[in-house]
Design a protein around this motif. Structure first.
Motif, mmCIF file in Angstrom:
data_model
loop_
_atom_site.group_PDB
_atom_site.id
_atom_site.type_symbol
_atom_site.label_atom_id
_atom_site.label_comp_id
_atom_site.label_asym_id
_atom_site.label_seq_id
_atom_site.Cartn_x
_atom_site.Cartn_y
_atom_site.Cartn_z
ATOM 1 N N HIS A 1 118.784 130.350 99.707
ATOM 2 C CA HIS A 1 118.155 131.006 99.215
ATOM 3 C C HIS A 1 118.317 131.139 97.997
ATOM 4 N N LYS A 2 118.132 132.059 97.148
ATOM 5 C CA LYS A 2 118.241 132.243 95.962
ATOM 6 C C LYS A 2 119.238 133.794 95.973
ATOM 7 N N LYS B 1 120.091 128.232 90.935
ATOM 8 C CA LYS B 1 118.499 128.827 91.222
ATOM 9 C C LYS B 1 118.679 128.578 93.665
ATOM 10 N N TRP B 2 119.442 127.885 94.257
ATOM 11 C CA TRP B 2 119.353 128.363 95.436
ATOM 12 C C TRP B 2 121.379 127.821 95.764
ATOM 13 N N THR C 1 115.832 121.771 98.712
ATOM 14 C CA THR C 1 116.390 121.919 97.480
ATOM 15 C C THR C 1 114.613 121.309 97.093
ATOM 16 N N HIS D 1 120.504 122.675 90.211
ATOM 17 C CA HIS D 1 120.401 123.718 91.961
ATOM 18 C C HIS D 1 121.141 124.634 92.181
ATOM 19 N N GLU E 1 118.656 137.435 97.615
ATOM 20 C CA GLU E 1 117.501 137.648 98.654
ATOM 21 C C GLU E 1 117.657 137.068 99.793
ATOM 22 N N ASP F 1 112.311 123.364 95.173
ATOM 23 C CA ASP F 1 111.755 123.101 94.267
ATOM 24 C C ASP F 1 110.152 122.906 93.829
#
Length: 539
Positions: free
Chosen positions: A237-238, A39-40, A270, A36, A241, A274
């Motif tokens: 956020h990713k 990704k985030w 999250t 996670h 981004e 997802d």
């Protein structure tokens, strides 16, 4: 027997399976969290509301006091009576300036007050007086220790504003009760940039801020009493981004809860992202029992508050050394306040480590319990005493007595001078450790005497006259021989090991006879000398 053996083997194997499964699940949880985090990316910003340590409220003469009877500290202005006007508390302004300077903020020479409109039953005016457009200070920075080392966080603004009252909900009778004692109490709202990424660092920052406020004396920082409350804004956020939609969790009043809130909210958002869902911009509360956040209301946009200048308060004008001559009698000089800034936690850590050779754990212990000044004062009065010894006295004796008597360190009744004198008596072998603690206990309870006076009045000083000690030891040995003529038959001058029990018995009797006023080490040495001389033929 065989059945028991088989049962034990089966139990052992079952336990191994359970432990292995637990390790597997913990490992899986860590792996999921790591995925996670890749990704985030969490982004965390804080709004800390610090209740100003002032005698009266921000805009009225009503007292600022915790645990007073409900609605007993409410002025006409606090109750929004027609015709009443706000009068700015100079003490609160000075506290805000001092805090802002310590946070390395730029002080605005001219700040203004605004009305923030919203209706709560515990806010009679229907609006809060705050500093939305031109706050008292901006653009600061706080450096604080974390597990990964030193980290800095930008302070966007510090503003003065009113606190609200309290709504007490009685679910049984389905009514809400209003207590306006807190309504109008001065707050400093300290707003950080969204520069944090995990719960540990957020808690470390709040802890450092708490230490700074307590050191400055501008806020007592008792989170359990609502004197320090935290609103936390969290978004994900990713990488690469823009920041995501944030959710705000309000009125967090404990470090443990703050950590739980952030951890839960990161996992909640999250999970939503997802699964392709949207994070709503909203205000959330925290359920401490179930350890989850829950939606309270949609996050109001700034325009919903209908901000407008406060018509009953002129701009707040501050001065410095170059402009103070233009001020009236009540003018506040920023440079005068700057010169009042005490040593802050970061500076104290360096002093305690470099000069007093304390380790990090010992330093944080003193800081967390507001004991640094007291430690330094006592240490300076005892230049020949190792500072670590002073630390251990504070950690063991003082902390225990504070807890037993329900006191804060600021309420500790024993001066540094009196405490140092007590330690000197112990170091000079004039008292033992238990006597020192007993004297402290009496002095703390009575609050009108000192530990040394207690020792002198009670006759608790140790007997150091060797002739007296030797005489008492002789009397005890004779008494023991009278009771049991064979008591010392096995005493052997050349066998120290076999004599231990015999000597210990004599030492115990002498110590008891002296009412604890003789040091056991001196008694033992004296007893051994007397017995060796008396039974030197027993070899």
């Amino acid at each position: 027997m065989m059945a028991n053996l088989i049962w034990n083997i089966l139990c052992t194997r079952c336990m191994r399976v359970i432990v292995n499964q637990k390790r597997h699940f913990v490992s899986e949880a860590k792996n999921i969290r790591a995925l996670h985090e890749e990704k985030w990316l969490p982004v965390i910003g804080l709004e800390v509301h610090a209740q100003i340590n002032s005698k009266t409220k921000l805009f009225s003469s009503a007292l600022n006091k915790f645990m007073a009877p409900p609605n007993s500290l409410v002025s006409e202005f606090d109750a929004s009576m027609p015709g009443t006007l706000p009068v700015l508390n100079k003490e609160c302004v000075r506290a805000a300036v001092l805090t802002s300077l310590a946070l390395n903020c730029k002080i605005n020479p001219r700040s203004t007050f605004d009305r923030k409109h919203y209706f709560y039953a515990d806010m009679p005016h229907g609006y809060q007086i705050t500093q939305h457009w031109n706050p008292i200070a901006v653009d600061g920075k706080v450096t604080f220790p974390t597990q990964q080392g030193q980290q800095s966080l930008h302070i966007e603004r510090v503003q003065l504003e009113q606190d609200s009252g309290k709504s007490l909900h009685d679910n049984e009778d389905n009514v809400s009760l209003i207590d306006l004692n807190r309504a109008g109490v001065g707050l400093m709202e300290i707003v950080t940039s969204p520069g944090l990424s995990n719960a540990e660092d957020a808690c470390a920052f709040v802890n450092e801020l708490h230490l700074m406020l307590v050191t400055l004396g501008t806020c007592e920082g008792k989170m359990s009493e609502g004197q320090l409350r935290v609103d936390v804004n969290i978004s994900l956020h990713k990488p690469g981004e823009p920041f995501g939609t944030r959710a705000e969790v309000k009125n967090i009043n404990g470090m443990r809860i703050l950590h739980q809130v952030i951890e839960h909210e990161i996992m909640r958002q999250t999970d939503l992202l997802d699964h392709g869902l949207v994070v709503e911009q909203e205000t959330r509360g925290y359920d401490d029992v179930n350890r989850t956040t829950y939606s309270m209301r949609d996050k109001e946009m700034k325009t919903d508050y209908r901000f407008m200048p406060e018509p009953n308060l002129p701009p707040l004008q501050l001065y410095d050394d170059l402009t103070i001559h233009n001020a009236g009698v009540d003018g506040i000089n920023i440079d005068d306040i700057r010169r009042e800034i005490p040593l802050l936690p970061a500076q104290l850590r360096k002093i305690l480590g470099d000069k007093y050779k304390l380790n990090q754990k010992e330093i944080e212990f003193l800081l967390d319990r507001e004991m640094v000044d007291y430690f330094i004062q006592v240490s300076e009065l005892l230049p020949n005493t190792p500072p670590t010894q002073v630390y251990h006295w504070l950690k063991i004796k003082v902390v225990a007595l504070l807890a037993d008597n329900g006191l804060m360190m600021s309420q500790w009744p024993i001066s540094a001078k009196d405490f140092a004198e007590l330690m000197s008596l112990k170091e000079n072998n004039e008292i033992n450790d238990s006597t020192a603690y007993e004297a402290l206990t009496v002095a703390v309870k009575e609050k009108t005497t000192t530990p040394v006076h207690v020792i002198e009045n009670m006759g608790w000083k140790m007997i150091s006259d060797i002739t007296m000690i030797s005489s008492l030891c002789c009397d005890v040995i004779v008494a023991m021989e009278t009771e049991n003529p064979a008591v010392f038959e096995k005493y052997n001058v050349n066998n120290v090991k076999s004599n231990k029990k015999i000597v210990a018995k004599v030492v115990g009797r002498v110590f008891k006879a002296s009412q604890g006023k003789m040091h056991t080490a001196i008694i033992k040495k004296t007893v051994q000398g007397l017995l060796n001389e008396k039974y030197k033929t027993n070899a």
